[in-house]
Write an enzyme that holds these catalytic residues in place. Structure first.
Site, PDB file in Angstrom:
ATOM      1  N   GLY A  53      15.674  -8.805  17.470  1.00 47.43           N
ATOM      2  CA  GLY A  53      16.937  -9.085  18.019  1.00 47.43           C
ATOM      3  C   GLY A  53      16.870  -9.751  19.395  1.00 47.43           C
ATOM      4  N   HIS A  64      13.984 -22.339  14.876  1.00 47.96           N
ATOM      5  CA  HIS A  64      12.721 -22.453  14.396  1.00 47.96           C
ATOM      6  C   HIS A  64      11.506 -22.626  15.660  1.00 47.96           C
ATOM      7  CE1 HIS A  64       9.707 -23.016  11.438  1.00 47.96           C
ATOM      8  NE2 HIS A  64       9.236 -24.281  12.117  1.00 47.96           N
TER       9      HIS A  64
END
Length: 198
Positions: A14, A110
């Protein structure tokens, strides 16, 4: 002005979620995180719990098949009523139910300069190909694997001594502010009325 509600989906530690939460706490933030959903017992859920934000775990193993999981995930996101869905280290492809409900309103990060090195091993693939520059990309999610419209990119130099871990950590360091910047821009646009929900 009321901040735009966003839902965040995670699978891991996270770090991108933490960056979004820090930004959302600024008085001028154009967005607020209304819920965090994970596909496993991700340690990153603690960031949300510490901030008092609702969390939910939607495990693939708890559903009859992938289609049932896809629908459960879409239903869970829909209950949060977000204007934007952020995949922040979410390691599963999202299915048709979520794409249909939130088309054009899902973004993902990404760790490579798309369209180069899509898929789950962007950092490893960049090293294997010997490129001198890689980086981070934020895209609008579509039904493909890292094929959506590119919203923003930032370059990262590949060093001769880089391991996969070293390079990935440097990419994360630029990926987090890039994601916050894109989410801030998209949610501010929605507040201004210059972008409308699909």
């Amino acid at each position: 002005m009321t901040p735009t509600p966003i839902a965040v989906l995670i699978s891991g530690t996270g770090s991108n979620l933490a960056a979004l939460l820090r930004s959302s706490e600024e008085p001028s933030s154009p967005f607020v995180v209304v819920g965090v959903i994970a596909d496993r017992d991700a340690s990153g859920l603690e960031h949300a719990r510490a901030a008092g934000i609702p969390t939910e775990v939607i495990r693939l193993a708890d559903h009859a098949d992938r289609a049932a999981w896809d629908q459960a995930l879409a239903d869970s996101v829909a209950r949060l009523e977000p204007q934007l869905v952020v995949l922040a280290g979410f390691m599963k492809l999202v299915g048709p139910p979520l794409l249909e409900a939130f088309g054009g309103r899902i973004v993902n990060t990404h760790p490579a300069l798309l369209p180069s090195f899509p898929g789950a091993h962007g950092v490893r693939d960049a090293l294997a190909h010997g490129v001198k520059i890689t980086g981070a990309t934020v895209i609008e999610v579509d039904a493909g694997v890292d094929t959506g419209r590119i919203l923003a990119q930032v370059a990262v130099e590949v060093r001769a001594e880089d391991t996969e871990h070293d390079l990935h950590e440097r990419i994360k360091a630029v990926e987090q502010p890039l994601l916050v910047e894109v989410v801030s821009e998209l949610t501010a646009d929605r507040q201004d009325g210059s972008a409308t929900a699909s």
